[in-house]
Motif scaffolding. Sequence first.
Motif, PDB file in Angstrom:
ATOM      1  N   LEU A 100       0.827  -1.204   0.000  1.00 36.03           N
ATOM      2  CA  LEU A 100       0.000   0.000   0.000  1.00 36.03           C
ATOM      3  C   LEU A 100       0.862   1.254   0.000  1.00 36.03           C
ATOM      4  O   LEU A 100       1.901   1.305   0.650  1.00 36.03           O
ATOM      5  N   ASN A 101       0.386   2.271  -0.722  1.00 37.93           N
ATOM      6  CA  ASN A 101       1.041   3.572  -0.656  1.00 37.93           C
ATOM      7  C   ASN A 101       0.184   4.504   0.201  1.00 37.93           C
ATOM      8  O   ASN A 101      -0.876   4.118   0.694  1.00 37.93           O
ATOM      9  N   LEU A 102       0.638   5.730   0.357  1.00 36.93           N
ATOM     10  CA  LEU A 102      -0.066   6.679   1.206  1.00 36.93           C
ATOM     11  C   LEU A 102      -1.494   6.915   0.716  1.00 36.93           C
ATOM     12  O   LEU A 102      -2.426   6.975   1.508  1.00 36.93           O
ATOM     13  N   ASP A 103      -1.691   7.027  -0.591  1.00 32.29           N
ATOM     14  CA  ASP A 103      -3.034   7.237  -1.128  1.00 32.29           C
ATOM     15  C   ASP A 103      -3.961   6.084  -0.750  1.00 32.29           C
ATOM     16  O   ASP A 103      -5.136   6.291  -0.445  1.00 32.29           O
ATOM     17  N   GLY A 104      -3.429   4.873  -0.780  1.00 32.53           N
ATOM     18  CA  GLY A 104      -4.229   3.707  -0.416  1.00 32.53           C
ATOM     19  C   GLY A 104      -4.671   3.761   1.032  1.00 32.53           C
ATOM     20  O   GLY A 104      -5.840   3.527   1.353  1.00 32.53           O
ATOM     21  N   VAL A 105      -3.744   4.084   1.922  1.00 32.50           N
ATOM     22  CA  VAL A 105      -4.080   4.167   3.347  1.00 32.50           C
ATOM     23  C   VAL A 105      -5.046   5.329   3.586  1.00 32.50           C
ATOM     24  O   VAL A 105      -5.992   5.217   4.368  1.00 32.50           O
ATOM     25  N   PHE A 106      -4.821   6.431   2.889  1.00 31.62           N
ATOM     26  CA  PHE A 106      -5.724   7.581   2.993  1.00 31.62           C
ATOM     27  C   PHE A 106      -7.162   7.153   2.678  1.00 31.62           C
ATOM     28  O   PHE A 106      -8.090   7.460   3.422  1.00 31.62           O
ATOM     29  N   CYS A 107      -7.345   6.440   1.571  1.00 33.14           N
ATOM     30  CA  CYS A 107      -8.695   6.011   1.177  1.00 33.14           C
ATOM     31  C   CYS A 107      -9.291   5.017   2.166  1.00 33.14           C
ATOM     32  O   CYS A 107     -10.483   5.087   2.475  1.00 33.14           O
TER      33      CYS A 107
END
Length: 198
Positions: free
Chosen positions: A47-54
Motif C-alpha cells: 500500500l502507498n499513502l493514497d491507499g491508506v488515505f482512502c
Amino acid sequence: MIVLLFQLVLLGSGICMSAATGQSLLDRTLNSLGLTLQYMENQVSELNLDGVFCIRRVEEQLQAFLKHEPQVFRRIHSQILVLVDKARRLADKGILSIEKKEPEYASKMGFLMRTGTNTFWYPSRIISSAYIEEPISCEESLFNGTNSDNCFRELDGPRSNNSNPCYISTWCVEDKSKPRQRDYILTHQVLFWQLAEM
C-alpha cells in the motif's frame, strides 16, 4: 482506491434502493467492500499513502453512516461495525508499513493517513442537471503531485511544523477550486475541501 469510494456510494444508494430491488444490491456491496479490504490487508506492505488515505476515509464514512443515519442503517449495523474495525486495523497497519518504507514522505504527508477529528456528512439530495458541466480536455488537465501535496500540507496545521496553521495560500484556493477538472485533479480537489471541513 476508486473501487473503495465507488463501493461507499453504492452502499449509500443501496439502502435507498433496497425496497425496490430487494436486499441483494446492498448485501453484494457490503460483501464486495469486505473482500476489497481483505485483499488490501493481504497486500498491506504494497500500500502507498493514497491507499491508506482512502482506507481511513472508508472507516470514517462507515462511522458517519451509523452516526447520522442510524435508523436507515439499523439492519446492517453489525456488518458495518465489522467493516469499520477491519478498515481501522488495515489503515493502522498501512501507516506502520509506509513509515518504515518511506519515513521522509510519511513525516511530511502522514497526517493524511490519520483519523480525522470530525466526520463529514451530506444528506442525499437531488441536483439539477443544469449544474453539470463538461470537463476540460485531458491535455489541459495535468496533475502535479508536488503542488497538490503542498496544498494538502497547508491543511495540516497544528499536527505538523506548519508555521501558519490557519493560512491556505491563494494559489491553493484557486488550484483546488478550478472548475471543470477531471480524473486525479478532480479527486484531489474533492478530498482537499473535505479535509478542510474536518
